[in-house]
Design a protein around this motif. Structure first.
Motif, PDB file in Angstrom:
ATOM      1  N   PRO A 107       0.812  -1.226   0.000  1.00  0.00           N
ATOM      2  CA  PRO A 107       0.000   0.000   0.000  1.00  0.00           C
ATOM      3  C   PRO A 107       0.847   1.279   0.000  1.00  0.00           C
ATOM      4  O   PRO A 107       0.356   2.340  -0.370  1.00  0.00           O
ATOM      5  CB  PRO A 107      -0.822  -0.119   1.286  1.00  0.00           C
ATOM      6  N   GLU A 108       2.120   1.142   0.394  1.00  0.00           N
ATOM      7  CA  GLU A 108       2.969   2.343   0.426  1.00  0.00           C
ATOM      8  C   GLU A 108       3.554   2.695  -0.943  1.00  0.00           C
ATOM      9  O   GLU A 108       4.124   3.771  -1.116  1.00  0.00           O
ATOM     10  CB  GLU A 108       4.109   2.146   1.443  1.00  0.00           C
ATOM     11  N   THR A 109       3.404   1.755  -1.878  1.00  0.00           N
ATOM     12  CA  THR A 109       3.891   2.056  -3.228  1.00  0.00           C
ATOM     13  C   THR A 109       2.978   3.119  -3.857  1.00  0.00           C
ATOM     14  O   THR A 109       1.757   2.930  -3.886  1.00  0.00           O
ATOM     15  CB  THR A 109       3.888   0.781  -4.106  1.00  0.00           C
ATOM     16  N   PRO A 110       3.528   4.250  -4.330  1.00  0.00           N
ATOM     17  CA  PRO A 110       2.687   5.323  -4.878  1.00  0.00           C
ATOM     18  C   PRO A 110       1.828   4.844  -6.056  1.00  0.00           C
ATOM     19  O   PRO A 110       2.276   3.997  -6.842  1.00  0.00           O
ATOM     20  CB  PRO A 110       3.713   6.364  -5.347  1.00  0.00           C
ATOM     21  N   PRO A 111       0.601   5.360  -6.176  1.00  0.00           N
ATOM     22  CA  PRO A 111      -0.306   4.907  -7.249  1.00  0.00           C
ATOM     23  C   PRO A 111       0.271   5.127  -8.638  1.00  0.00           C
ATOM     24  O   PRO A 111       0.063   4.317  -9.544  1.00  0.00           O
ATOM     25  CB  PRO A 111      -1.566   5.762  -7.052  1.00  0.00           C
ATOM     26  N   GLU A 112       1.036   6.240  -8.821  1.00  0.00           N
ATOM     27  CA  GLU A 112       1.576   6.485 -10.174  1.00  0.00           C
ATOM     28  C   GLU A 112       2.605   5.423 -10.565  1.00  0.00           C
ATOM     29  O   GLU A 112       2.782   5.119 -11.736  1.00  0.00           O
ATOM     30  CB  GLU A 112       2.167   7.906 -10.294  1.00  0.00           C
ATOM     31  N   VAL A 113       3.268   4.862  -9.542  1.00  0.00           N
ATOM     32  CA  VAL A 113       4.215   3.772  -9.819  1.00  0.00           C
ATOM     33  C   VAL A 113       3.455   2.537 -10.268  1.00  0.00           C
ATOM     34  O   VAL A 113       3.858   1.814 -11.184  1.00  0.00           O
ATOM     35  CB  VAL A 113       5.077   3.473  -8.575  1.00  0.00           C
ATOM     36  N   LYS A 114       2.300   2.304  -9.612  1.00  0.00           N
ATOM     37  CA  LYS A 114       1.507   1.106  -9.951  1.00  0.00           C
ATOM     38  C   LYS A 114       0.967   1.173 -11.383  1.00  0.00           C
ATOM     39  O   LYS A 114       0.652   0.155 -11.986  1.00  0.00           O
ATOM     40  CB  LYS A 114       0.362   0.946  -8.954  1.00  0.00           C
ATOM     41  N   LYS A 115       0.869   2.406 -11.920  1.00  0.00           N
ATOM     42  CA  LYS A 115       0.356   2.549 -13.293  1.00  0.00           C
ATOM     43  C   LYS A 115       1.481   2.406 -14.326  1.00  0.00           C
ATOM     44  O   LYS A 115       1.223   2.327 -15.522  1.00  0.00           O
ATOM     45  CB  LYS A 115      -0.271   3.944 -13.461  1.00  0.00           C
ATOM     46  N   THR A 116       2.713   2.408 -13.852  1.00  0.00           N
ATOM     47  CA  THR A 116       3.852   2.393 -14.785  1.00  0.00           C
ATOM     48  C   THR A 116       4.051   1.005 -15.401  1.00  0.00           C
ATOM     49  O   THR A 116       3.675  -0.006 -14.808  1.00  0.00           O
ATOM     50  CB  THR A 116       5.135   2.811 -14.031  1.00  0.00           C
ATOM     51  N   LYS A 117       4.652   1.004 -16.570  1.00  0.00           N
ATOM     52  CA  LYS A 117       4.897  -0.262 -17.282  1.00  0.00           C
ATOM     53  C   LYS A 117       5.769  -1.188 -16.438  1.00  0.00           C
ATOM     54  O   LYS A 117       6.683  -0.725 -15.734  1.00  0.00           O
ATOM     55  CB  LYS A 117       5.637   0.017 -18.598  1.00  0.00           C
ATOM     56  N   LYS A 118       5.498  -2.487 -16.561  1.00  0.00           N
ATOM     57  CA  LYS A 118       6.225  -3.480 -15.753  1.00  0.00           C
ATOM     58  C   LYS A 118       7.736  -3.418 -16.028  1.00  0.00           C
ATOM     59  O   LYS A 118       8.555  -3.523 -15.109  1.00  0.00           O
ATOM     60  CB  LYS A 118       5.689  -4.882 -16.069  1.00  0.00           C
ATOM     61  N   SER A 119       8.096  -3.221 -17.298  1.00  0.00           N
ATOM     62  CA  SER A 119       9.526  -3.224 -17.644  1.00  0.00           C
ATOM     63  C   SER A 119      10.269  -2.097 -16.928  1.00  0.00           C
ATOM     64  O   SER A 119      11.416  -2.269 -16.499  1.00  0.00           O
ATOM     65  CB  SER A 119       9.696  -3.102 -19.156  1.00  0.00           C
ATOM     66  N   VAL A 120       9.607  -0.941 -16.788  1.00  0.00           N
ATOM     67  CA  VAL A 120      10.256   0.202 -16.137  1.00  0.00           C
ATOM     68  C   VAL A 120      10.438  -0.087 -14.648  1.00  0.00           C
ATOM     69  O   VAL A 120      11.515   0.143 -14.079  1.00  0.00           O
ATOM     70  CB  VAL A 120       9.421   1.486 -16.350  1.00  0.00           C
ATOM     71  N   VAL A 121       9.366  -0.630 -14.031  1.00  0.00           N
ATOM     72  CA  VAL A 121       9.448  -0.939 -12.594  1.00  0.00           C
ATOM     73  C   VAL A 121      10.516  -2.006 -12.352  1.00  0.00           C
ATOM     74  O   VAL A 121      11.319  -1.905 -11.415  1.00  0.00           O
ATOM     75  CB  VAL A 121       8.072  -1.419 -12.059  1.00  0.00           C
ATOM     76  N   LEU A 122      10.563  -2.985 -13.228  1.00  0.00           N
ATOM     77  CA  LEU A 122      11.574  -4.052 -13.070  1.00  0.00           C
ATOM     78  C   LEU A 122      12.986  -3.495 -13.181  1.00  0.00           C
ATOM     79  O   LEU A 122      13.894  -3.930 -12.484  1.00  0.00           O
ATOM     80  CB  LEU A 122      11.351  -5.151 -14.110  1.00  0.00           C
ATOM     81  N   ARG A 123      13.170  -2.527 -14.067  1.00  0.00           N
ATOM     82  CA  ARG A 123      14.497  -1.940 -14.213  1.00  0.00           C
ATOM     83  C   ARG A 123      14.912  -1.215 -12.925  1.00  0.00           C
ATOM     84  O   ARG A 123      16.052  -1.309 -12.479  1.00  0.00           O
ATOM     85  CB  ARG A 123      14.520  -0.964 -15.396  1.00  0.00           C
ATOM     86  N   LEU A 124      13.941  -0.525 -12.339  1.00  0.00           N
ATOM     87  CA  LEU A 124      14.242   0.184 -11.091  1.00  0.00           C
ATOM     88  C   LEU A 124      14.528  -0.794  -9.960  1.00  0.00           C
ATOM     89  O   LEU A 124      15.459  -0.599  -9.167  1.00  0.00           O
ATOM     90  CB  LEU A 124      13.048   1.074 -10.706  1.00  0.00           C
ATOM     91  N   LEU A 125      13.720  -1.862  -9.896  1.00  0.00           N
ATOM     92  CA  LEU A 125      13.938  -2.850  -8.839  1.00  0.00           C
ATOM     93  C   LEU A 125      15.268  -3.576  -9.026  1.00  0.00           C
ATOM     94  O   LEU A 125      15.947  -3.924  -8.063  1.00  0.00           O
ATOM     95  CB  LEU A 125      12.781  -3.869  -8.810  1.00  0.00           C
ATOM     96  N   THR A 126      15.659  -3.787 -10.282  1.00  0.00           N
ATOM     97  CA  THR A 126      16.955  -4.421 -10.570  1.00  0.00           C
ATOM     98  C   THR A 126      18.086  -3.548 -10.046  1.00  0.00           C
ATOM     99  O   THR A 126      19.034  -4.025  -9.425  1.00  0.00           O
ATOM    100  CB  THR A 126      17.129  -4.636 -12.095  1.00  0.00           C
ATOM    101  N   GLN A 127      17.957  -2.240 -10.302  1.00  0.00           N
ATOM    102  CA  GLN A 127      18.969  -1.298  -9.818  1.00  0.00           C
ATOM    103  C   GLN A 127      19.051  -1.330  -8.290  1.00  0.00           C
ATOM    104  O   GLN A 127      20.140  -1.313  -7.709  1.00  0.00           O
ATOM    105  CB  GLN A 127      18.602   0.116 -10.313  1.00  0.00           C
ATOM    106  N   LYS A 128      17.860  -1.416  -7.657  1.00  0.00           N
ATOM    107  CA  LYS A 128      17.828  -1.463  -6.191  1.00  0.00           C
ATOM    108  C   LYS A 128      18.446  -2.764  -5.674  1.00  0.00           C
ATOM    109  O   LYS A 128      19.140  -2.783  -4.654  1.00  0.00           O
ATOM    110  CB  LYS A 128      16.381  -1.345  -5.685  1.00  0.00           C
ATOM    111  N   ALA A 129      18.202  -3.869  -6.409  1.00  0.00           N
ATOM    112  CA  ALA A 129      18.725  -5.172  -5.983  1.00  0.00           C
ATOM    113  C   ALA A 129      20.250  -5.184  -5.977  1.00  0.00           C
ATOM    114  O   ALA A 129      20.884  -5.768  -5.095  1.00  0.00           O
ATOM    115  CB  ALA A 129      18.198  -6.281  -6.891  1.00  0.00           C
ATOM    116  N   VAL A 130      20.850  -4.499  -6.957  1.00  0.00           N
ATOM    117  CA  VAL A 130      22.312  -4.426  -7.025  1.00  0.00           C
ATOM    118  C   VAL A 130      22.858  -3.742  -5.781  1.00  0.00           C
ATOM    119  O   VAL A 130      23.894  -4.121  -5.231  1.00  0.00           O
ATOM    120  CB  VAL A 130      22.749  -3.656  -8.301  1.00  0.00           C
TER     121      VAL A 130
END
Lengths: 255, 421
Positions: free
Chosen positions: B157-180
């Protein structure tokens, strides 16, 4: 006599960046050069001579029509192997000596070192450049540079020699030397295509002449046969000559 | 073959007689000798060597690259403008050979110049060290970790709504960066371990553990504790250096033959929690090769990168006018160097507007195609005493030195056929 070069309905239209046609330099040109003859392309500046030569050399593609050089396309390596070319200006590498220039073009023709060396010596002798062989060509006079360029065109022992305005910018003595050389090469059986805007040059050395005007053939035939047409053509050109209106400030008039 | 050699020789003569070769060599040597006097290292032999490799050799390489790329971009275009090119093209020579021969000549000049600089480096810096192969912990890939995190992240629920509307590929790229950059916290007295799999040469070579706390802010951590790896152990107590190397020595415990590969464990003996990013900050170093051998491999990779850039510049010169080709080439080199920093400045695409997104997409594309030039991996490895892997060198050499210049020359031939002479 067999045909060395044949152009059939060849046209060339130059376009701008947006591919809009700008100039039609050559228009449905038919031309044939037979083995052993000296053929002259005559015409004023902008008549399409150099464009025709570039298409024959494979440097630019025709917009329409067909070009056959030794029965092959001009871009074919085998056709280029049998060809020699002297451009309108010498375009030599100024940092090379005369010998190095000839050695470079001999290498491009894949001549082995021994053959290249003997041919370079012969050509330097023939063009009277032996004494200046080790000087950079950038220090040469225009006439000497022209002779180096001519020797470069001959280094591969071509069967067909293309001379683009060979006497352009030369003094009368050098012009006469070039004409004599062309006659000698023709007598040895070399086929020659030359361009000029001087009737005297072409008439002295060529068997056949074609007059180009705005990319079209205005007249064609042997020199004696079309002499009347030639005179008529040049007289008509003289009568149509441009009258330059001198700017008033040059003659002391109002600015 | 003869025409190819003649054209290459002509290009070499041009460069030599115009004194371009001597000017380049003089500038490179002046740079090599001047930088150690202008820039000061931390006073250690390691620091001096890093300075020599990074700034002296790196600067000489950059100078050579820019000079030869400019020369390559103007090589064909200048000859075409001056109408000399047509005299070569009417000879029985394949058009691609004209470009290939010039590329070979320029690469030869660059390789010779860089070789002189490398020899100067070898005699100037303390090179009596051995370089190490760097082994990282065996972990799932950041991308796989991002995919595992994705569903949970989107349901949060803390994930901002505009993030939830973003394309999966973009979110995955950000999460990949965070994982590193995922941090692991090690509390005082706690012992953690990491799997390094089979470490090649672990039995016969000297091993060390490297902790690297360098990040964008050059942060340094206090670290005290003990590493244990099978029958080897090492003690660390450091509060000053950003990079800590801990030699592992025999601790008397015998390893049973045929046992599975040991895990590297660390017990935090400090008074505060230690934060580190396992994917970035901790490695096992396996001593492998001499500095000289490493320098040769790095040299081959740098020459390959140079060949790649020269071939690209030659292609630009075949199709464009002289000034446009040179400008485009230099701009591309500059863009390749700064593209990484630009992307770092905008790590979260979700926070940017549409124009920024387009700019970032273009920058990512530039970064992707210019990776070899931008990363300069061999220099980075050489300056930190890491092995430049032979396999990697062979791959870079085959691709950047052989394949790309050949393909670029073929393309040059095709462009020259179409281009009005």
């Amino acid at each position: 006599m067999s045909s060395i070069l044949a152009l059939k309905a060849v046209s060339k239209t130059f376009s701008d960046f947006w591919l809009r046609p700008t100039v039609k330099a050559v228009d449905a040109l038919d031309l044939e050069v037979r083995k052993g003859e000296v053929f002259a392309l005559l015409g004023p500046n902008g008549s399409g001579k150099s464009t025709t030569i570039k298409m024959i050399l494979g440097l630019i593609e025709p917009t329409a029509g067909e070009i056959s050089l030794f029965g092959m396309k001009p871009s074919c390596i085998e056709a280029r192997r049998r060809l020699g070319y002297l451009p309108e200006l010498s375009y030599l590498h100024p940092f090379l000596t005369a010998r190095e220039t000839l050695s470079y073009y001999a290498g491009l023709c894949s001549l082995d070192r021994k053959t290249a060396s003997s041919r370079i010596d012969e050509l330097l002798e023939m063009t009277d450049l032996a004494a200046a062989a080790s000087r950079p060509v950038g220090t040469f006079s225009k006439g000497m540079a022209r002779r180096v360029a001519l020797a470069s065109a001959l280094i591969g022992k071509p069967e067909f020699l293309i001379l683009d305005e060979p006497t352009s910018g030369l003094d009368p003595v050098s012009t006469d030397e070039v004409k004599t050389l062309v006659k000698t090469l023709a007598a040895d059986g070399m086929t020659i295509l030359m361009t000029s805007h001087l009737l005297a040059d072409a008439g002295d050395v060529s068997n056949r002449v074609m007059i180009l005007d705005h990319g079209r053939c205005a007249a064609e035939g042997d020199v004696a046969g079309i002499k009347g047409s030639l005179e008529e053509y040049f007289l008509s050109k003289i009568s149509q000559r441009r009258e330059f209106k001198v700017a008033p400030f040059l003659t002391g008039g109002a600015a | 073959m003869r025409p190819l050699l003649e054209i290459a020789r002509l290009e070499l003569r041009r460069l030599w007689r115009s004194r371009a070769v001597l000017a380049l060599l003089g500038l490179s040597l002046a740079w090599m000798f001047a930088t150690p006097h202008v820039l000061k290292s931390d006073g250690t032999p390691d620091g001096a060597r890093e300075l020599y490799v990074h700034f002296s050799l790196g600067g000489a390489f950059a100078l050579t690259l820019i000079a030869l790329a400019s020369s390559a971009a103007s090589s064909l275009s200048r000859e075409r403008d001056e109408k000399r090119l047509q005299l070569t093209l009417v000879r029985p020579v394949r058009f691609f050979a004209v470009a290939l021969a010039r590329t070979i000549a320029l690469v030869a000049v660059g390789a010779a110049n860089l070789a002189v600089c490398a020899v100067v480096l070898a005699f100037s810096a303390d090179t009596a060290i051995r370089c190490s192969r760097v082994v990282s912990p065996v972990m799932i890939s950041p991308r796989a970790e991002a995919e595992l995190m994705y569903d949970e992240f989107m349901k949060d629920p803390e994930t901002p709504p505009e993030v939830k509307k973003t394309k999966k590929s973009v979110v995955l790229r950000l999460l990949t960066q965070k994982a590193v950059d995922n941090y692991q916290s090690i509390a005082p007295g706690e012992t953690v371990s990491w799997d390094f799999g089979e470490v090649p040469g672990a039995d016969s070579s000297r091993l060390a553990v490297r902790l690297r706390f360098t990040n964008d802010f050059d942060m340094r951590e206090e670290v005290r504790g003990t590493f244990v790896y099978g029958g080897l152990s090492g003690v660390v107590s450091n509060i000053t250096q950003a990079v800590v190397k801990v030699p592992l020595v025999r601790n008397g415990e015998e390893e049973s033959p045929g046992a599975p590969a040991p895990r590297l464990s660390f017990t935090n003996a400090g008074e505060t929690s230690l934060m580190l990013r396992p994917r970035r900050d901790i490695n096992i170093l396996v001593e492998e090769d001499s500095f000289a051998a490493n320098l040769v491999r790095a040299y081959l990779e740098l020459v390959s990168i140079m060949a790649l850039v020269i071939a690209f510049a030659m292609l630009l010169g075949a199709g464009l006018g002289r000034s446009v080709a040179v400008f485009t080439c230099i701009s591309f080199i500059f863009a390749s160097v700064v593209s990484g920093d630009i992307i770092e400045q905008y790590p979260d695409q979700l926070e940017t507007d549409r124009i920024d997104s387009i700019g970032l997409a273009i920058t990512r594309a530039v970064q992707f195609v210019s990776r070899p030039v931008a990363s300069l991996r061999p220099l980075a490895a050489l300056s930190s005493d890491e092995m430049v892997e032979g396999g990697e060198t062979a791959q870079v050499f085959a691709l950047d030195f052989l394949l790309v210049p050949l393909v670029a020359s073929l393309l040059c031939g095709a462009v020259m056929t179409r281009k009005k002479q």
